[in-house]
Motif scaffolding. Structure first.
Motif, PDB file in Angstrom:
ATOM      1  N   ALA A  93      -2.184   4.043   2.933  1.00 22.43           N
ATOM      2  CA  ALA A  93      -3.455   4.744   3.107  1.00 22.43           C
ATOM      3  C   ALA A  93      -3.216   6.255   3.230  1.00 22.43           C
ATOM      4  O   ALA A  93      -3.896   7.066   2.588  1.00 22.43           O
ATOM      5  CB  ALA A  93      -4.169   4.215   4.353  1.00 22.43           C
ATOM      6  N   GLN A  94      -2.224   6.622   4.038  1.00 23.79           N
ATOM      7  CA  GLN A  94      -1.931   8.038   4.246  1.00 23.79           C
ATOM      8  C   GLN A  94      -1.516   8.703   2.933  1.00 23.79           C
ATOM      9  O   GLN A  94      -1.962   9.799   2.597  1.00 23.79           O
ATOM     10  CB  GLN A  94      -0.827   8.170   5.304  1.00 23.79           C
ATOM     11  CG  GLN A  94      -0.383   9.597   5.589  1.00 23.79           C
ATOM     12  CD  GLN A  94      -1.479  10.415   6.239  1.00 23.79           C
ATOM     13  OE1 GLN A  94      -2.391   9.873   6.853  1.00 23.79           O
ATOM     14  NE2 GLN A  94      -1.402  11.725   6.110  1.00 23.79           N
TER      15      GLN A  94
ATOM     16  N   ILE B 116       7.757   5.943  11.609  1.00 20.64           N
ATOM     17  CA  ILE B 116       8.718   5.788  10.523  1.00 20.64           C
ATOM     18  C   ILE B 116       9.721   6.927  10.615  1.00 20.64           C
ATOM     19  O   ILE B 116       9.358   8.081  10.779  1.00 20.64           O
ATOM     20  CB  ILE B 116       8.006   5.789   9.169  1.00 20.64           C
ATOM     21  CG1 ILE B 116       7.007   4.642   9.187  1.00 20.64           C
ATOM     22  CG2 ILE B 116       9.003   5.712   8.033  1.00 20.64           C
ATOM     23  CD1 ILE B 116       7.045   3.687   8.097  1.00 20.64           C
TER      24      ILE B 116
ATOM     25  N   PRO C  76      -7.116   1.079   0.773  1.00 19.81           N
ATOM     26  CA  PRO C  76      -6.114   2.117   1.066  1.00 19.81           C
ATOM     27  C   PRO C  76      -5.350   2.594  -0.161  1.00 19.81           C
ATOM     28  O   PRO C  76      -4.794   3.687  -0.142  1.00 19.81           O
ATOM     29  CB  PRO C  76      -5.161   1.428   2.037  1.00 19.81           C
ATOM     30  CG  PRO C  76      -5.903   0.267   2.577  1.00 19.81           C
ATOM     31  CD  PRO C  76      -6.880  -0.150   1.514  1.00 19.81           C
TER      32      PRO C  76
ATOM     33  N   LEU D 297      -9.918   2.329   4.684  1.00 22.32           N
ATOM     34  CA  LEU D 297     -10.173   3.681   5.174  1.00 22.32           C
ATOM     35  C   LEU D 297     -11.666   3.868   5.427  1.00 22.32           C
ATOM     36  O   LEU D 297     -12.513   3.509   4.601  1.00 22.32           O
ATOM     37  CB  LEU D 297      -9.667   4.707   4.154  1.00 22.32           C
ATOM     38  CG  LEU D 297      -8.144   4.856   4.123  1.00 22.32           C
ATOM     39  CD1 LEU D 297      -7.690   5.545   2.838  1.00 22.32           C
ATOM     40  CD2 LEU D 297      -7.658   5.647   5.347  1.00 22.32           C
TER      41      LEU D 297
ATOM     42  N   ILE E 292      -8.600   3.785  10.069  1.00 24.50           N
ATOM     43  CA  ILE E 292      -8.671   2.461   9.444  1.00 24.50           C
ATOM     44  C   ILE E 292      -9.741   1.672  10.203  1.00 24.50           C
ATOM     45  O   ILE E 292      -9.728   1.634  11.441  1.00 24.50           O
ATOM     46  CB  ILE E 292      -7.326   1.712   9.547  1.00 24.50           C
ATOM     47  CG1 ILE E 292      -6.174   2.573   9.030  1.00 24.50           C
ATOM     48  CG2 ILE E 292      -7.411   0.355   8.862  1.00 24.50           C
ATOM     49  CD1 ILE E 292      -5.962   2.535   7.557  1.00 24.50           C
TER      50      ILE E 292
ATOM     51  N   ARG F 240      -0.779   1.260   6.386  1.00 26.20           N
ATOM     52  CA  ARG F 240      -1.172   2.568   6.935  1.00 26.20           C
ATOM     53  C   ARG F 240      -0.444   3.705   6.239  1.00 26.20           C
ATOM     54  O   ARG F 240      -0.974   4.793   6.078  1.00 26.20           O
ATOM     55  CB  ARG F 240      -0.903   2.617   8.435  1.00 26.20           C
ATOM     56  CG  ARG F 240      -1.861   1.720   9.139  1.00 26.20           C
ATOM     57  CD  ARG F 240      -1.705   1.707  10.616  1.00 26.20           C
ATOM     58  NE  ARG F 240      -2.545   0.611  11.103  1.00 26.20           N
ATOM     59  CZ  ARG F 240      -2.916   0.441  12.341  1.00 26.20           C
ATOM     60  NH1 ARG F 240      -2.521   1.292  13.255  1.00 26.20           N
ATOM     61  NH2 ARG F 240      -3.680  -0.565  12.685  1.00 26.20           N
ATOM     62  N   VAL F 241       0.788   3.430   5.843  1.00 21.33           N
ATOM     63  CA  VAL F 241       1.530   4.432   5.086  1.00 21.33           C
ATOM     64  C   VAL F 241       0.884   4.591   3.711  1.00 21.33           C
ATOM     65  O   VAL F 241       0.643   5.707   3.241  1.00 21.33           O
ATOM     66  CB  VAL F 241       3.017   4.033   4.954  1.00 21.33           C
ATOM     67  CG1 VAL F 241       3.745   4.996   4.039  1.00 21.33           C
ATOM     68  CG2 VAL F 241       3.683   3.991   6.318  1.00 21.33           C
TER      69      VAL F 241
ATOM     70  N   GLY G  88      -7.278   1.461  13.572  1.00 23.84           N
ATOM     71  CA  GLY G  88      -6.082   2.294  13.721  1.00 23.84           C
ATOM     72  C   GLY G  88      -6.216   3.527  12.862  1.00 23.84           C
ATOM     73  O   GLY G  88      -7.324   3.943  12.528  1.00 23.84           O
ATOM     74  N   ARG G  89      -5.083   4.061  12.500  1.00 27.06           N
ATOM     75  CA  ARG G  89      -5.100   5.307  11.770  1.00 27.06           C
ATOM     76  C   ARG G  89      -4.048   5.296  10.672  1.00 27.06           C
ATOM     77  O   ARG G  89      -2.958   4.771  10.871  1.00 27.06           O
ATOM     78  CB  ARG G  89      -4.771   6.434  12.755  1.00 27.06           C
ATOM     79  CG  ARG G  89      -5.284   7.742  12.286  1.00 27.06           C
ATOM     80  CD  ARG G  89      -5.070   8.796  13.331  1.00 27.06           C
ATOM     81  NE  ARG G  89      -5.828   9.963  12.959  1.00 27.06           N
ATOM     82  CZ  ARG G  89      -5.586  11.160  13.407  1.00 27.06           C
ATOM     83  NH1 ARG G  89      -4.613  11.352  14.262  1.00 27.06           N
ATOM     84  NH2 ARG G  89      -6.305  12.173  13.015  1.00 27.06           N
ATOM     85  N   ALA G  90      -4.409   5.875   9.522  1.00 25.20           N
ATOM     86  CA  ALA G  90      -3.423   6.000   8.453  1.00 25.20           C
ATOM     87  C   ALA G  90      -2.330   6.936   8.923  1.00 25.20           C
ATOM     88  O   ALA G  90      -2.576   7.836   9.712  1.00 25.20           O
ATOM     89  CB  ALA G  90      -4.082   6.571   7.198  1.00 25.20           C
ATOM     90  N   GLY G  91      -1.129   6.730   8.456  1.00 24.40           N
ATOM     91  CA  GLY G  91      -0.080   7.664   8.836  1.00 24.40           C
ATOM     92  C   GLY G  91       1.290   7.044   8.765  1.00 24.40           C
ATOM     93  O   GLY G  91       1.431   5.860   8.498  1.00 24.40           O
ATOM     94  N   VAL G  92       2.277   7.883   9.003  1.00 31.16           N
ATOM     95  CA  VAL G  92       3.651   7.428   8.902  1.00 31.16           C
ATOM     96  C   VAL G  92       4.317   7.463  10.271  1.00 31.16           C
ATOM     97  O   VAL G  92       5.520   7.423  10.375  1.00 31.16           O
ATOM     98  CB  VAL G  92       4.466   8.282   7.902  1.00 31.16           C
ATOM     99  CG1 VAL G  92       3.889   8.134   6.520  1.00 31.16           C
ATOM    100  CG2 VAL G  92       4.465   9.732   8.310  1.00 31.16           C
TER     101      VAL G  92
END
Lengths: 371, 427
Positions: free
Chosen positions: B300-301, A356, A294, A307, A328, B297-298, A349-353
Motif C-alpha cells: 500500500a505504501q 522493516i 493497495p 486504503l 488502512i 501495508r508495504v 492500521g496504516r500503510a508503511g514500512v
C-alpha cells in the motif's frame, strides 16, 4: 455552488438529503471548477482520461482522479489565486514532510458551518463555560500545524475559563508540562465548572495512567467531556485496549464513556468522523468513503481491507475532492447497533514500512534529500 | 516525546556499571580467550543451525521461506571452522608473533596482534543476527564484548550468543548483553567509558550520537550505511538487466549492498527513458518469480509513493517518468544525483556519462559500496579503475552484489584488524 449549503448545513449529518442527486451534482460541479482553475489538476484529469461527464452515478465517484495525502506533502495545488486564501494549515507530518492546505473564504465558512452543526449534533457546543486541558501543543508563532489549530479551535465550542497545555510554548520550542497539567486538573476539580480534555489519545492515556499511579481519583463535573483526535498512529509501540482505556478514564476522572468522543480527520480532508460506541466511524451524508485496493487503487467491495479514501465537495480552493490517505480501513453499510443508519468505516492500521529493517534508506539521511 | 512519556510508566533496568567494571577486570586479568576455542564453538553453533526448526523460526518472523533458508545457509557457512580460519589468515596474515631484527638496528623485536581490550558494540537492527556477528568478530580477536541490543531486536542475537557460551563456557566472561535504550545517553556513556573502542553500526544519526558521546580516548569503529548501484555503459544484454533485477527483487533494496538504481552512460534523458522502459519489463518478470518480503501495508505504501511520483511526473515529464510494472516500478530521472531508491522493487534510472562520473560521485565520500558494472569488455578495465576512484569498494556482477565471500573486505576494511592492535616487544 451555493447548493452545497443544503448538503453541508443539515441538522442531522447522517440522514441522507431529500434531493438524492445533490451530492453527485455538487461533486460534478466542483470537479469542473478544479479542472478549469488548477492547471496541474487538469493535467492529472487528462492523463487519467477523466471528465466530469463520467460521473453518471455515485458508483462512478472512484473515477475522479484521487490524490494521495503524500502528494500534498510535496506539492502545492490551488484552484484559486493564493491571495484569496484566508486560512492555511499544515499537517503534523511524522517525518518532516507536511501538507500545506489553504481555504478560501467560501469553503471556510461552509466548513465552519458544517463543523458547528456537526458538533451541536454531538452536544459538544455548549454555553456553559469550561476549563480546558489541551493534551497537545500550545498555539505559537513558530508553527502552523493543523493539529494545533484544530485542538485550539475545539476549545471554542464552549466558552473557555482557562486552558492548560501539555506541550507548552517556550518561544522557540515545546516543553512537556505534565506537572502543570496535573496542578491545573486538581484546581479544576474543585471548581463547579465542567472540564474538557482535547488532544491525542496516547497523551490522554498517559495522563490517566499518571493519575492512577499516584492514586489520584477525581470526580469531575458530570458535564465534563473528552475530545480525542489525531489518531493513535504516532504511537505504534503501545497498543492500548480501548475498553481498558475508557475504564481507566472513568476510574481516575469520573467521566463516563459516552462523554468521550474520538474523532478521525486529516488536514487534506477537513471534516470530522466520530467513533460510535461500537467502534465505528460513521460517514456523514456530505462525504463518501471508498476503500481502495493497495496495489491498484481501484475500489474493493465492502468488508475488504484497503486504503481509506474520501470524496467530498467541500473545498473550492484546492482539489481535495477525492483524496486517499495512508490509513488502512474497511467500509461497511449501516445500520449499526449504535442506532446510526449511516455506513461506516473501521480503521485497521496504516500503510508503511515500519518494522522493516533497512540500511540503504538510512544512507539517504546522509544525502540530505529524497529522490 | 513518547519516549519521555513511556518512561513515566516504567522502562528497562539500568545495568549496574560498577559490577560490570569488576567483571570486565576479572575477564581481562584471567587467561586470554583462545581464538581456536572460539572457532570450535562457532563451528558447533554452525552445526546446530542445521536444524530445520531454525528455518521455521525465521519464517515465523515474517521472512519468506527461501530467504530464511538462504540466510541460514549463509550463517552456517560464515560460522564454519574452515571459513573462519581462512578469513583470519586473509585478514591478519600471520597470527603467530614474529621476531626480527629491524633494519640497521642491533636489537631484535617480537611483533604480534593483541586485542584492543574491551569493545562496546552499538548495533543496528537492519540485518538479522548482525549484533551476534559483530560480537563474534570481537571474540575471535580476544576482546571483552559489551553489546547494546538494537531497539527492534528480535532476540536472535542474544539467543545465538547464549548458545555459544553454553557450547564453550570460557567465552562467557567475554560477553555482556544489555537492553539500554539509545536515548539513555548517560548509561551508554558510562558503558563507553569502560570500552577501548566503540563499534557502531547504523545510520548517520546513530554515528553522530556516538561521536558526541564518546570521549577522545576511545576509538570509534564505524560501520555506517552505504549505497550501492549499477553502472551500465554500452548496449546492455537482457542478462545484465536481469541480474540487476534479481538483486533488486531478492533484497527488496534494503541492504547497503542492494542495487538502488542504475546509472546509464549517457547524457540523453530519452535514452534513459527507453532503458527504464525496457528494464521495467524485465524487472516485472523477475519480480513475479521472486517471493515478496513485507506484506500488504508495504504494498500500500509503495503504491501511494509510486502513484505520487507518477502524478508529479505529469508536471514535468522532462524531469521524471514512471514506468510501472507488475509489482515493481522503474522511475527515470533526468538528474544524476545518487540517492536511495523508494525500495521494495522501485529502482531509479539516471543519466551519468562516464566523463562526469568522478565529479558526480566524489562528493558522496564514504557512502559508496558496491557497483554492478555492465559494459563492453574493452572498456571494463578503464571503467573499473574509474569507479574505484570514486570511492566504491566492490565491483561485481549483479547477481552477486549482496553475496558474501570469505575474506570479502567489509566497506573497504578488514574488520578483524580494526579490533586488534599491533604490539612490539624488544627481546
Amino acid at each position: 455552488m451555493d447548493e452545497r449549503k443544503r448538503l453541508f448545513l443539515k441538522r442531522d449529518p447522517y440522514s441522507p438529503p431529500k434531493d438524492e442527486t445533490l451530492f453527485l451534482r455538487s461533486v460534478k460541479a466542483l470537479a469542473a471548477h478544479h479542472i478549469a482553475s488548477c492547471p496541474d489538476y487538469a493535467r492529472i484529469a487528462e492523463a487519467a482520461g477523466f471528465t466530469p461527464d463520467a460521473l453518471r452515478s455515485e458508483a462512478d465517484l472512484f473515477r475522479i482522479p484521487v490524490l494521495p495525502t503524500l502528494y500534498f506533502k510535496r506539492n502545492r495545488l490551488f484552484s484559486v489565486p493564493e491571495r484569496k486564501l484566508c486560512v492555511t494549515a499544515t499537517s503534523s507530518g511524522t517525518k518532516g514532510a507536511q501538507s500545506l492546505v489553504g481555504f478560501d473564504r467560501k469553503s471556510l465558512l461552509l466548513g465552519i458551518g458544517m463543523m458547528f452543526r456537526f458538533f451541536r449534533y454531538y452536544g459538544v457546543l455548549s454555553p456553559v463555560p469550561v476549563n480546558y486541558i489541551v493534551l497537545g501543543y500550545e498555539p505559537s508563532r513558530h508553527t502552523q500545524m493543523g493539529a494545533i489549530k484544530t485542538a485550539y479551535g475545539t476549545t471554542k465550542f464552549a466558552p473557555a475559563l482557562h486552558r492548560e497545555y501539555a506541550l507548552k510554548d517556550t518561544g522557540t520550542d515545546y516543553a512537556l508540562n505534565l506537572d502543570g497539567v496535573k496542578r491545573a486538573l486538581l484546581r479544576y476539580a474543585k471548581s463547579p465548572f465542567p472540564v474538557r480534555f482535547v488532544g491525542f489519545p496516547p497523551y490522554m492515556f498517559f495522563l490517566a495512567k499518571l493519575l492512577q499511579n499516584e492514586g489520584i481519583r477525581l470526580k469531575l463535573n458530570r458535564r465534563s467531556m473528552i475530545l480525542l483526535g489525531g489518531g493513535w498512529k504516532q504511537f505504534s509501540g503501545e497498543e492500548i485496549d480501548r475498553n481498558a482505556f475508557f475504564r481507566l478514564i472513568e476510574d481516575t476522572l469520573g467521566i463516563p464513556r459516552e462523554r468521550c468522543l474520538e474523532f478521525y480527520s486529516a488536514v487534506e480532508h477537513p471534516m470530522a468522523y466520530v467513533r460510535c460506541r461500537e467502534g465505528h466511524f460513521h460517514i456523514p451524508s456530505y462525504s463518501r468513503v471508498i476503500v481502495r485496493d493497495p496495489a491498484t487503487l481501484l475500489p474493493v467491495p465492502d468488508g475488504t481491507e484497503g486504503l481509506l479514501s474520501f470524496v467530498t465537495p467541500l473545498v473550492t480552493s484546492m482539489p481535495l475532492l477525492s483524496v486517499v490517505t495512508d490509513d488502512i480501513a474497511v467500509r461497511r453499510e449501516g445500520p449499526c447497533p449504535c442506532g446510526c443508519g449511516a455506513p461506516y468505516f473501521d480503521l485497521i492500521g496504516r500503510a508503511g514500512v515500519s518494522g522493516i529493517k533497512t540500511c540503504a534508506a538510512g544512507a539517504n539521511e546522509l544525502l540530505g534529500r529524497q529522490p | 516525546m513518547n519516549e519521555a512519556l513511556r518512561r513515566l510508566i516504567g522502562g528497562p533496568e539500568k545495568p549496574d556499571v560498577d559490577a560490570l567494571k569488576n567483571r570486565i577486570l576479572a575477564a581481562r586479568s584471567g587467561p586470554a580467550l583462545s581464538c581456536e576455542a572460539v572457532i570450535a564453538a562457532c563451528a558447533k553453533l554452525s552445526d546446530a543451525l542445521n536444524a530445520p526448526e531454525y528455518a521455521a523460526l525465521l519464517a515465523a518472523m515474517g521472512m519468506p521461506k527461501e530467504r530464511a533458508e538462504r540466510e541460514l545457509r549463509l550463517a552456517r557457512t560464515m560460522l564454519s571452522a574452515e571459513y573462519l580460519r581462512a578469513r583470519i589468515k586473509a585478514e591478519l596474515g600471520e597470527t603467530e608473533d614474529i621476531s626480527f631484527t629491524p633494519v640497521g638496528e642491533a636489537f631484535s623485536v617480537r611483533q604480534g596482534w593483541r586485542p584492543l581490550g574491551t569493545l562496546l558494540h552499538i548495533s543496528a537492527g537492519n540485518v538479522d543476527a548482525l549484533p551476534a556477528f559483530s560480537v563474534i568478530e570481537g571474540l575471535l580477536t580476544g576482546n571483552v564484548n559489551l553489546l547494546k541490543l538494537p531497539r527492534e531486536d528480535n532476540g536472535l542475537s542474544a539467543a545465538a550468543l547464549e548458545l555459544l557460551c553454553e557450547i564453550e563456557p570460557s567465552i562467557r566472561p567475554f560477553v555482556e548483553v544489555f537492553d539500554v535504550p539509545s536515548e539513555d545517553v548517560e548509561t551508554l556513556q558510562s558503558l563507553a567509558a569502560l570500552a577501548d573502542a566503540v563499534v557502531v553500526w547504523g545510520g548517520e544519526e546513530a554515528i553522530r550520537a556516538v561521536r558526541r558521546m564518546v570521549s577522545p580516548d576511545t576509538r570509534i569503529v564505524e560501520w555506517g550505511h552505504k549505497l550501492s548501484f549499477a553502472y551500465f555503459s554500452g548496449e546492455p544484454s537482457d542478462d545484465a538487466l536481469r541480474s540487476a533485477a534479481i538483486n533488486i527483487c531478492a533484497t527488496e533494496q534494503l541492504y547497503c549492498s542492494s542495487c538502488q538504481g542504475i546509472f546509464v552512460d549517457t547524457d540523453d534523458f530519452e535514452t534513459v527513458c527507453r532503458f527504464a522502459e525496457r528494464f521495467a519489463a524485465i524487472l516485472s518478470d523477475v519480480s513475479a518469480e521472486t517471493p515478496r518480503f513485507g506484506g500488504e501495508r508495504v504494498t500500500a505504501q509503495k503504491t501511494l509513493e509510486v502513484y505520487t511520483e507518477q502524478l508529479e511526473a505529469l508536471r514535468d515529464p522532462n524531469a521524471k517518468r514512471v514506468f510501472r510494472a507488475e509489482g515493481a516500478s522503474v522511475i527515470a530521472y533526468s538528474d544524476s544525483a545518487l540517492a536511495a531508491s523508494r525500495q521494495f522493487r522501485c529502482p531509479w534510472v539516471k543519466p551519468l556519462p562516464k566523463e562526469r562520473l568522478l565529479e558526480t560521485l566524489l562528493p558522496y565520500k564514504n557512502l559508496l559500496q558496491t557497483v554492478f558494472l555492465s559494459c563492453p569488455d574493452e572498456s571494463r578495465e578503464a571503467l573499473t579503475a574509474l569507479l574505484l576512484r570514486t570511492g566504491a569498494v566492490r565491483i561485481t556482477d549483479g547477481r552477486r552484489m549482496s553475496e558474501e565471500y570469505c575474506a570479502l573486505p567489509h566497506d573497504g576494511e578488514y574488520p578483524l584488524r580494526r579490533y586488534l592492535k599491533r604490539v612490539s616487544v624488544e627481546i
